[in-house]
Design a protein around this motif. Structure first.
Motif, PDB file in Angstrom:
ATOM      1  N   SER A 225       0.816  -1.215   0.000  1.00 21.89           N
ATOM      2  CA  SER A 225       0.000   0.000   0.000  1.00 21.89           C
ATOM      3  C   SER A 225       0.849   1.264   0.000  1.00 21.89           C
ATOM      4  O   SER A 225       0.319   2.358  -0.175  1.00 21.89           O
ATOM      5  N   GLY A 226       2.154   1.112   0.253  1.00 21.09           N
ATOM      6  CA  GLY A 226       3.014   2.287   0.312  1.00 21.09           C
ATOM      7  C   GLY A 226       4.461   1.890   0.450  1.00 21.09           C
ATOM      8  O   GLY A 226       4.818   0.705   0.449  1.00 21.09           O
ATOM      9  N   ILE A 227       5.308   2.913   0.588  1.00 18.06           N
ATOM     10  CA  ILE A 227       6.736   2.682   0.775  1.00 18.06           C
ATOM     11  C   ILE A 227       7.222   3.493   1.974  1.00 18.06           C
ATOM     12  O   ILE A 227       6.625   4.502   2.355  1.00 18.06           O
ATOM     13  N   GLY A 228       8.320   3.034   2.551  1.00 15.91           N
ATOM     14  CA  GLY A 228       9.030   3.776   3.582  1.00 15.91           C
ATOM     15  C   GLY A 228      10.445   4.033   3.096  1.00 15.91           C
ATOM     16  O   GLY A 228      11.079   3.132   2.534  1.00 15.91           O
ATOM     17  N   VAL A 229      10.934   5.253   3.281  1.00 18.89           N
ATOM     18  CA  VAL A 229      12.252   5.650   2.781  1.00 18.89           C
ATOM     19  C   VAL A 229      12.956   6.473   3.840  1.00 18.89           C
ATOM     20  O   VAL A 229      12.311   7.260   4.549  1.00 18.89           O
ATOM     21  N   ASN A 230      14.287   6.310   3.950  1.00 20.78           N
ATOM     22  CA  ASN A 230      15.032   7.169   4.865  1.00 20.78           C
ATOM     23  C   ASN A 230      14.804   8.628   4.474  1.00 20.78           C
ATOM     24  O   ASN A 230      14.868   9.001   3.304  1.00 20.78           O
ATOM     25  N   SER A 231      14.510   9.441   5.462  1.00 20.72           N
ATOM     26  CA  SER A 231      13.943  10.770   5.214  1.00 20.72           C
ATOM     27  C   SER A 231      14.854  11.700   4.419  1.00 20.72           C
ATOM     28  O   SER A 231      14.359  12.515   3.640  1.00 20.72           O
ATOM     29  N   MET A 232      16.170  11.582   4.605  1.00 18.25           N
ATOM     30  CA  MET A 232      17.076  12.488   3.902  1.00 18.25           C
ATOM     31  C   MET A 232      17.126  12.202   2.401  1.00 18.25           C
ATOM     32  O   MET A 232      17.649  13.002   1.631  1.00 18.25           O
ATOM     33  N   ALA A 233      16.596  11.055   1.976  1.00 14.41           N
ATOM     34  CA  ALA A 233      16.611  10.688   0.556  1.00 14.41           C
ATOM     35  C   ALA A 233      15.366  11.157  -0.181  1.00 14.41           C
ATOM     36  O   ALA A 233      15.271  11.033  -1.400  1.00 14.41           O
ATOM     37  N   VAL A 234      14.392  11.698   0.555  1.00 15.04           N
ATOM     38  CA  VAL A 234      13.098  12.063  -0.046  1.00 15.04           C
ATOM     39  C   VAL A 234      13.198  13.373  -0.819  1.00 15.04           C
ATOM     40  O   VAL A 234      13.801  14.342  -0.364  1.00 15.04           O
ATOM     41  N   THR A 235      12.584  13.391  -1.989  1.00  9.95           N
ATOM     42  CA  THR A 235      12.497  14.600  -2.810  1.00  9.95           C
ATOM     43  C   THR A 235      11.041  14.819  -3.225  1.00  9.95           C
ATOM     44  O   THR A 235      10.213  13.899  -3.143  1.00  9.95           O
ATOM     45  N   GLU A 236      10.731  16.028  -3.668  1.00 14.10           N
ATOM     46  CA  GLU A 236       9.382  16.306  -4.153  1.00 14.10           C
ATOM     47  C   GLU A 236       9.028  15.395  -5.329  1.00 14.10           C
ATOM     48  O   GLU A 236       7.894  14.923  -5.445  1.00 14.10           O
ATOM     49  N   HIS A 237      10.015  15.161  -6.194  1.00 13.23           N
ATOM     50  CA  HIS A 237       9.780  14.295  -7.354  1.00 13.23           C
ATOM     51  C   HIS A 237       9.418  12.881  -6.906  1.00 13.23           C
ATOM     52  O   HIS A 237       8.504  12.257  -7.470  1.00 13.23           O
ATOM     53  N   LEU A 238      10.116  12.376  -5.893  1.00 13.12           N
ATOM     54  CA  LEU A 238       9.817  11.036  -5.388  1.00 13.12           C
ATOM     55  C   LEU A 238       8.393  10.977  -4.857  1.00 13.12           C
ATOM     56  O   LEU A 238       7.637  10.050  -5.179  1.00 13.12           O
ATOM     57  N   VAL A 239       8.012  11.953  -4.038  1.00 13.95           N
ATOM     58  CA  VAL A 239       6.668  11.968  -3.454  1.00 13.95           C
ATOM     59  C   VAL A 239       5.615  11.978  -4.553  1.00 13.95           C
ATOM     60  O   VAL A 239       4.624  11.237  -4.508  1.00 13.95           O
ATOM     61  N   LYS A 240       5.837  12.802  -5.555  1.00 17.93           N
ATOM     62  CA  LYS A 240       4.887  12.900  -6.669  1.00 17.93           C
ATOM     63  C   LYS A 240       4.785  11.573  -7.413  1.00 17.93           C
ATOM     64  O   LYS A 240       3.673  11.094  -7.714  1.00 17.93           O
ATOM     65  N   THR A 241       5.925  10.951  -7.681  1.00 14.84           N
ATOM     66  CA  THR A 241       5.941   9.676  -8.409  1.00 14.84           C
ATOM     67  C   THR A 241       5.257   8.578  -7.612  1.00 14.84           C
ATOM     68  O   THR A 241       4.494   7.771  -8.152  1.00 14.84           O
ATOM     69  N   VAL A 242       5.516   8.549  -6.310  1.00 15.64           N
ATOM     70  CA  VAL A 242       4.899   7.544  -5.435  1.00 15.64           C
ATOM     71  C   VAL A 242       3.381   7.708  -5.414  1.00 15.64           C
ATOM     72  O   VAL A 242       2.632   6.739  -5.542  1.00 15.64           O
ATOM     73  N   HIS A 243       2.932   8.939  -5.273  1.00 12.18           N
ATOM     74  CA  HIS A 243       1.491   9.200  -5.237  1.00 12.18           C
ATOM     75  C   HIS A 243       0.826   8.896  -6.583  1.00 12.18           C
ATOM     76  O   HIS A 243      -0.304   8.373  -6.615  1.00 12.18           O
ATOM     77  N   GLN A 244       1.503   9.203  -7.669  1.00 14.41           N
ATOM     78  CA  GLN A 244       0.947   8.894  -8.988  1.00 14.41           C
ATOM     79  C   GLN A 244       0.803   7.393  -9.196  1.00 14.41           C
ATOM     80  O   GLN A 244      -0.041   6.945  -9.978  1.00 14.41           O
TER      81      GLN A 244
END
Length: 290
Positions: A225-244
């Protein structure tokens, strides 16, 4: 129609109706999830009752449990695969639960430099999963990580059986009572087959900015249902891609208010934190500003 053709079609129909074919459930879009990393572990020893009790009192939506299994087959709540006992480094899978009783999880926490150190923690011991579930029941939600499943064959079935025994699965609650996460996709796929209605989170860790192509995320959507990622690796592009891709994203572990605010503005769906009170306070301030 030949008998073999009929049998083949029947097998296809039955397989399409099996639990394993069910799509993963979607996590609610609200609220923003505050997940107590090993409990409120900034203020009490990680994975102990005081840490969990404090997180629940603070209002955390979930308490995180890391699972290991002892030599005598008990699921216990502990982050590390090994512990130092009597001067020796010992693997959890090679020691019994009775032997584990000699380990004192508060010793690392109760350092002179820690303002939250307390002698009242000295008597704490590593709890079993059964003890945690019996203590807190359905008064909280559980975010459970299966640690090193390759060490513990059958741990997925054992976990589901215990959760089901406490009536924590297949419920209709505003938030799922249980979310299960792991770095092992194979382990998560086994859990999905056993309990299709339980939300699963595929964990990742990156040394630099996260790079998860849509093709990889599409494969994740078959069981998680989702992913977990170490927080310092997160980008706006990643969030957008994950949600899409139809997935949620829960970064770990966030204790700095500025970093937390940045992640919230990126649109993540929740965070793991040692300080649930800090994140909840930040969320309340943002709510007031809105």
């Amino acid at each position: 129609m030949k008998v073999k053709q009929i049998a083949f079609l029947l097998i296809l129909f039955l397989s399409s109706c099996s639990p394993a074919s069910k799509q993963p459930v979607s996590l609610p879009s609200e609220p923003f999830l505050v997940i107590a990393h090993r409990g409120a572990s900034a203020y009490a020893p990680a994975h102990t009752f005081p840490s969990y009790e404090l997180a629940i009192d603070m209002g955390a939506h979930y308490i995180e449990l890391d699972l290991q299994r002892t030599k005598d087959g008990k699921l216990i709540v502990l982050h590390n695969d090994s512990i130092e006992l009597n001067g020796n480094e010992m693997e959890i899978e090679e020691i019994t639960s009775d032997t584990l009783g000699a380990f004192k999880p508060a010793e690392e926490f109760n350092q002179p430099s820690n303002q939250f150190a307390s002698q009242r923690f000295a008597s704490l011991r590593v709890p079993s999963l059964e003890q945690v579930l019996r203590e807190f029941g359905d008064q909280t939600n559980y975010y459970i990580e299966i640690k090193s499943p390759e060490r513990y064959p059958g741990i997925e079935q054992q976990l589901i059986d215990q959760l089901d025994g406490h009536h924590l699965l297949n419920r209709e609650d505003p938030l799922p009572k249980v979310i299960i996460q792991s770095f092992s996709s194979d382990s998560l796929k086994k859990v999905h087959e056993l309990s299709p209605s339980t939300p699963l989170i595929q964990l990742y860790s990156f040394k630099e900015k996260a790079d998860l192509p849509t093709s990889k995320l599409k494969r994740v959507t078959r069981y998680a249902s989702g992913i977990g990622v170490n927080s310092m690796a997160v980008t706006e592009h990643l969030v957008k891609t994950v949600h899409q891709s139809g997935l949620a994203i829960h970064p770990f572990t966030v204790n700095d208010p500025e970093h937390a605010a940045a992640l919230i503005s990126m649109g993540v769906d929740g965070v793991f934190t040692d300080k649930p009170d800090l994140i909840l306070h930040l969320l309340s301030q943002e709510y007031e500003q809105d």
